[in-house]
Design a protein around this motif. Structure first.
Motif, PDB file in Angstrom:
ATOM      1  N   SER A   1      33.215  54.620  65.785  1.00 54.00           N
ATOM      2  CA  SER A   1      34.204  53.491  65.831  1.00 54.00           C
ATOM      3  C   SER A   1      35.089  53.456  64.444  1.00 54.00           C
ATOM      4  O   SER A   1      36.047  52.686  64.508  1.00 54.00           O
ATOM      5  N   LEU A   2      34.715  53.836  63.338  1.00 52.82           N
ATOM      6  CA  LEU A   2      35.346  53.750  62.170  1.00 52.82           C
ATOM      7  C   LEU A   2      36.163  55.186  62.022  1.00 52.82           C
ATOM      8  O   LEU A   2      37.022  55.155  60.914  1.00 52.82           O
ATOM      9  N   GLY A   3      36.345  55.800  62.958  1.00 52.16           N
ATOM     10  CA  GLY A   3      37.051  57.249  62.953  1.00 52.16           C
ATOM     11  C   GLY A   3      36.555  58.230  62.055  1.00 52.16           C
ATOM     12  O   GLY A   3      37.210  59.042  61.637  1.00 52.16           O
ATOM     13  N   VAL A   4      35.119  58.270  61.810  1.00 49.64           N
ATOM     14  CA  VAL A   4      34.348  59.203  61.121  1.00 49.64           C
ATOM     15  C   VAL A   4      34.000  60.583  61.962  1.00 49.64           C
ATOM     16  O   VAL A   4      33.694  60.257  62.962  1.00 49.64           O
ATOM     17  N   GLU A   5      34.292  61.721  61.422  1.00 49.68           N
ATOM     18  CA  GLU A   5      33.824  62.920  62.004  1.00 49.68           C
ATOM     19  C   GLU A   5      33.432  63.708  60.812  1.00 49.68           C
ATOM     20  O   GLU A   5      33.714  63.481  59.578  1.00 49.68           O
ATOM     21  N   CYS A   6      32.922  64.679  61.061  1.00 45.83           N
ATOM     22  CA  CYS A   6      32.320  65.830  60.151  1.00 45.83           C
ATOM     23  C   CYS A   6      33.547  66.566  59.792  1.00 45.83           C
ATOM     24  O   CYS A   6      34.381  67.082  60.466  1.00 45.83           O
ATOM     25  N   VAL A   7      33.976  66.637  58.554  1.00 50.10           N
ATOM     26  CA  VAL A   7      35.074  67.466  58.046  1.00 50.10           C
ATOM     27  C   VAL A   7      34.711  68.579  57.274  1.00 50.10           C
ATOM     28  O   VAL A   7      35.695  69.498  57.468  1.00 50.10           O
ATOM     29  N   ILE A   8      33.446  68.665  56.704  1.00 52.99           N
ATOM     30  CA  ILE A   8      33.353  70.075  56.226  1.00 52.99           C
ATOM     31  C   ILE A   8      31.884  70.406  56.377  1.00 52.99           C
ATOM     32  O   ILE A   8      30.956  69.357  56.221  1.00 52.99           O
ATOM     33  N   SER A   9      31.366  71.520  56.509  1.00 49.82           N
ATOM     34  CA  SER A   9      29.948  71.762  56.689  1.00 49.82           C
ATOM     35  C   SER A   9      29.674  73.178  55.745  1.00 49.82           C
ATOM     36  O   SER A   9      30.338  74.013  55.692  1.00 49.82           O
ATOM     37  N   GLN A  10      28.459  73.218  55.034  1.00 50.42           N
ATOM     38  CA  GLN A  10      28.261  74.233  54.421  1.00 50.42           C
ATOM     39  C   GLN A  10      26.853  74.620  54.468  1.00 50.42           C
ATOM     40  O   GLN A  10      25.597  74.027  54.585  1.00 50.42           O
ATOM     41  N   ASN A  11      26.425  76.192  54.511  1.00 44.75           N
ATOM     42  CA  ASN A  11      25.163  76.638  54.741  1.00 44.75           C
ATOM     43  C   ASN A  11      24.507  77.009  53.480  1.00 44.75           C
ATOM     44  O   ASN A  11      24.826  76.817  52.478  1.00 44.75           O
ATOM     45  N   ALA A  12      23.275  77.425  53.784  1.00 51.14           N
ATOM     46  CA  ALA A  12      22.332  77.697  52.612  1.00 51.14           C
ATOM     47  C   ALA A  12      22.871  78.627  51.737  1.00 51.14           C
ATOM     48  O   ALA A  12      22.482  78.362  50.158  1.00 51.14           O
ATOM     49  N   THR A  13      23.772  79.409  51.785  1.00 53.61           N
ATOM     50  CA  THR A  13      24.282  80.361  50.884  1.00 53.61           C
ATOM     51  C   THR A  13      25.415  79.485  50.099  1.00 53.61           C
ATOM     52  O   THR A  13      26.124  80.147  49.092  1.00 53.61           O
ATOM     53  N   GLN A  14      25.738  78.467  50.432  1.00 59.87           N
ATOM     54  CA  GLN A  14      27.005  77.666  49.851  1.00 59.87           C
ATOM     55  C   GLN A  14      26.695  76.623  49.180  1.00 59.87           C
ATOM     56  O   GLN A  14      27.273  75.845  48.567  1.00 59.87           O
ATOM     57  N   THR A  15      25.081  76.378  49.177  1.00 55.25           N
ATOM     58  CA  THR A  15      24.773  74.999  48.553  1.00 55.25           C
ATOM     59  C   THR A  15      23.761  75.109  47.309  1.00 55.25           C
ATOM     60  O   THR A  15      23.131  76.201  47.338  1.00 55.25           O
ATOM     61  N   ARG A  16      23.867  74.297  46.466  1.00 55.70           N
ATOM     62  CA  ARG A  16      23.062  74.616  45.185  1.00 55.70           C
ATOM     63  C   ARG A  16      21.456  74.337  45.577  1.00 55.70           C
ATOM     64  O   ARG A  16      20.756  74.943  44.919  1.00 55.70           O
ATOM     65  N   SER A  17      21.456  73.491  46.685  1.00 51.82           N
ATOM     66  CA  SER A  17      19.733  73.151  47.004  1.00 51.82           C
ATOM     67  C   SER A  17      19.128  74.335  47.895  1.00 51.82           C
ATOM     68  O   SER A  17      18.194  74.251  48.001  1.00 51.82           O
ATOM     69  N   GLY A  18      20.222  75.113  48.374  1.00 50.68           N
ATOM     70  CA  GLY A  18      19.824  76.248  49.304  1.00 50.68           C
ATOM     71  C   GLY A  18      19.454  75.614  50.995  1.00 50.68           C
ATOM     72  O   GLY A  18      19.066  76.420  51.763  1.00 50.68           O
ATOM     73  N   GLY A  19      19.982  74.335  51.148  1.00 50.05           N
ATOM     74  CA  GLY A  19      19.881  73.748  52.431  1.00 50.05           C
ATOM     75  C   GLY A  19      21.405  73.715  53.149  1.00 50.05           C
ATOM     76  O   GLY A  19      22.567  74.238  52.524  1.00 50.05           O
ATOM     77  N   THR A  20      21.215  72.914  54.197  1.00 46.96           N
ATOM     78  CA  THR A  20      22.515  72.601  54.937  1.00 46.96           C
ATOM     79  C   THR A  20      23.308  71.386  54.347  1.00 46.96           C
ATOM     80  O   THR A  20      22.561  70.535  53.958  1.00 46.96           O
ATOM     81  N   ARG A  21      24.423  71.491  54.215  1.00 50.62           N
ATOM     82  CA  ARG A  21      25.349  70.347  53.628  1.00 50.62           C
ATOM     83  C   ARG A  21      26.377  70.024  54.528  1.00 50.62           C
ATOM     84  O   ARG A  21      27.025  70.749  54.883  1.00 50.62           O
ATOM     85  N   HIS A  22      26.628  68.617  54.728  1.00 49.65           N
ATOM     86  CA  HIS A  22      27.742  68.135  55.705  1.00 49.65           C
ATOM     87  C   HIS A  22      28.673  67.039  54.851  1.00 49.65           C
ATOM     88  O   HIS A  22      27.837  66.095  54.262  1.00 49.65           O
TER      89      HIS A  22
END
Length: 472
Positions: free
Chosen positions: A362-383
């Motif tokens: 209702s605030l107009g929020v949606e997922c803009v970018i997603s990163q998988n385990a190979t793209q993050t410092r933590s080795g997890g998924t990031r949105h």
């Protein structure tokens, strides 16, 4: 001489349309199912009448034999559009109506080829909101290179006529629709979008309007959303049969209609405009009569057409006191959220993404970018989620989840707080404070609180003194 026949001429909108057509000097025939009210109107304006029902095709063929244009003002159009469209095609008569119901437009789509083959035009929505919104969208589109999305809203004020209320009740769409990638799809009815009708942004509620079909038919813009903002008693409750015939002239003069549009180009830029006009029950008869006049004069194209496609984006501004005004400035959604960005660990990034997309829709929020385990410092998924393409809310997993945090989103209207609360609970959140005033903060602090799947306290708050966006 070939005539303009107005079917349903004795109804509230039909009477006003007949008088508007007569004032233009059009060769008019009145028609309808009810003899007595039609007799009264025919004597009042001194025009010939014909009384017939719609069940027998041979009767329809006889009655339309000397007509060039048929203007259908008889709702519910769920019952009248099909027999009259088929009769128009059989008899080489151009069909117009003033329907606000999706069925008439879907039928016109289906009959497009057969109408074109017969040299007959089907022009549903020749007056009313379809003409208004089509002109408004067309005005903005003219200045854009590659428009990809239309979000358009109608501000309805005043009261409904009895016939319109009954038609709306009989044709209430079971689900809210949106056009996405050129296809009509169901959507959540909880997503509220802000529109400026001239007095600052207010909330628009998603509804299924026929412009989902007509704007696509004319522009082929793949993404189209339709909204309504209601004030006054526009949608009545109770026994609809007891409603007045329609708003009085004084009531119509006191309640102007407005519309607003927001169109996104392929490069992400946004253009907006608004329309200011007379009351819809005054606009519709005038627009329909003008459309009929132009069609009688030869301005017609075979097949399913729209007012925008046939008459151009200037059509609405030829009707009475109608103006289209460009809106300058920042994208309205940017005014909804005051948070730049925040990030925290969650147990499951995909689960939390689904929660926040629903809760903050209702605030107009949606997922803009997603990163998988190979793209993050933590080795997890990031949105990264946000409005207008900017990721303000970041969530990631594969790191320890510490103590819950508190996130607050500031919004300009209390209606958005209510929509957030309902959507968040539906998405699996836990109530942590229903919408209401929090006097311990101050007397205008209207907020709701919901715990997300990890126990984080998510707040949505409106702090304006009347629950509406302040301008000035």
């Amino acid at each position: 001489m070939k005539h303009l026949m107005i079917y349903g001429a004795s109804g509230y909108t039909g009477r006003l349309t007949a008088k508007a057509a007569l004032s233009l000097g059009l060769p008019l025939l009145l028609a309808g199912r009810s003899g007595e009210p039609l007799d009264i109107l025919a004597k009042e304006i001194d025009v010939a009448k014909r009384v017939f029902a719609l069940e027998d095709p041979t009767v329809l063929d006889t009655e339309l034999a000397d007509c060039a244009v048929l203007l259908n003002c008889a709702g519910p159009y769920l019952h009248t559009a099909e027999p009259l469209m088929h009769a128009a095609i059989r008899n080489g008569v151009h069909y117009l109506d003033v329907a606000a119901e999706l069925d008439s437009y879907r039928l016109a789509e289906q009959l497009d080829a057969s109408a074109a083959a017969a040299g007959v035009m089907l022009l549903p929505g020749s007056g009313g909101s379809v003409a208004m919104l089509g002109s408004l969208a067309g005005h903005v589109i003219k200045g854009m290179k590659n428009p990809r999305k239309i979000a358009i809203a109608l501000h309805v004020s005043g009261t409904m006529s009895r016939g319109s209320a009954i038609s709306a009740a009989e044709n209430m769409t079971a689900e809210t629709l949106v056009r996405k990638d050129g296809k009509l799809l169901p959507r959540s009815s909880s997503h509220v979008q802000m529109f400026d009708f001239g007095n600052g942004p207010v909330s628009g509620i998603p509804v299924t309007l026929p412009d989902l079909i007509t704007l696509w038919q004319t522009t082929r813009i793949p993404d189209i959303e339709t909204y309504v903002h209601v004030s006054g008693d526009a949608f009545p409750n109770g026994d609809l049969a007891t409603l007045p015939d329609g708003p009085s002239e004084t009531e119509r003069q006191a309640n102007r209609y407005h519309a607003a549009v927001e169109i996104t180009d392929g490069d992400g830029s946004v253009r907006r405009a608004r329309l200011d006009t007379i009351n819809g029950y005054s606009f519709t008869p005038l627009a329909a009569a003008q459309a009929a006049r132009r069609v009688l004069a030869g301005e017609a194209k075979p097949g399913f057409q729209t007012p925008l496609g046939l008459f151009g984006s200037d059509f609405a501004e030829t009707i009475a006191d109608t103006r289209i005004i460009d809106i300058q400035g920042r994208h309205q959604k940017e005014r909804v959220m005051f948070l730049d960005h925040i990030e925290f660990a969650v147990t499951n990034a995909n689960t939390s993404r689904r929660f926040y997309e629903s809760a903050l829709g209702s605030l107009g929020v949606e997922c803009v970018i997603s990163q998988n385990a190979t793209q993050t410092r933590s080795g997890g998924t990031r949105h990264g989620l946000g409005a207008d393409g900017y990721p303000r809310l970041w969530i990631h997993d594969d790191q320890p989840v510490n103590s819950p945090i508190h996130i607050a989103f500031s919004v300009p209207e209390r209606a958005i707080v209510d929509a957030f609360y309902a959507a968040a609970l539906a998405a699996g959140g836990k109530d942590n404070g229903s919408p209401g005033i929090r006097n311990n903060y101050h007397t205008n602090y209207y907020a709701a609180f919901v715990l997300d799947p990890d126990g984080n306290n998510v707040e949505c708050v409106c702090q304006t003194n009347d629950g509406k966006m302040q301008t000035g």
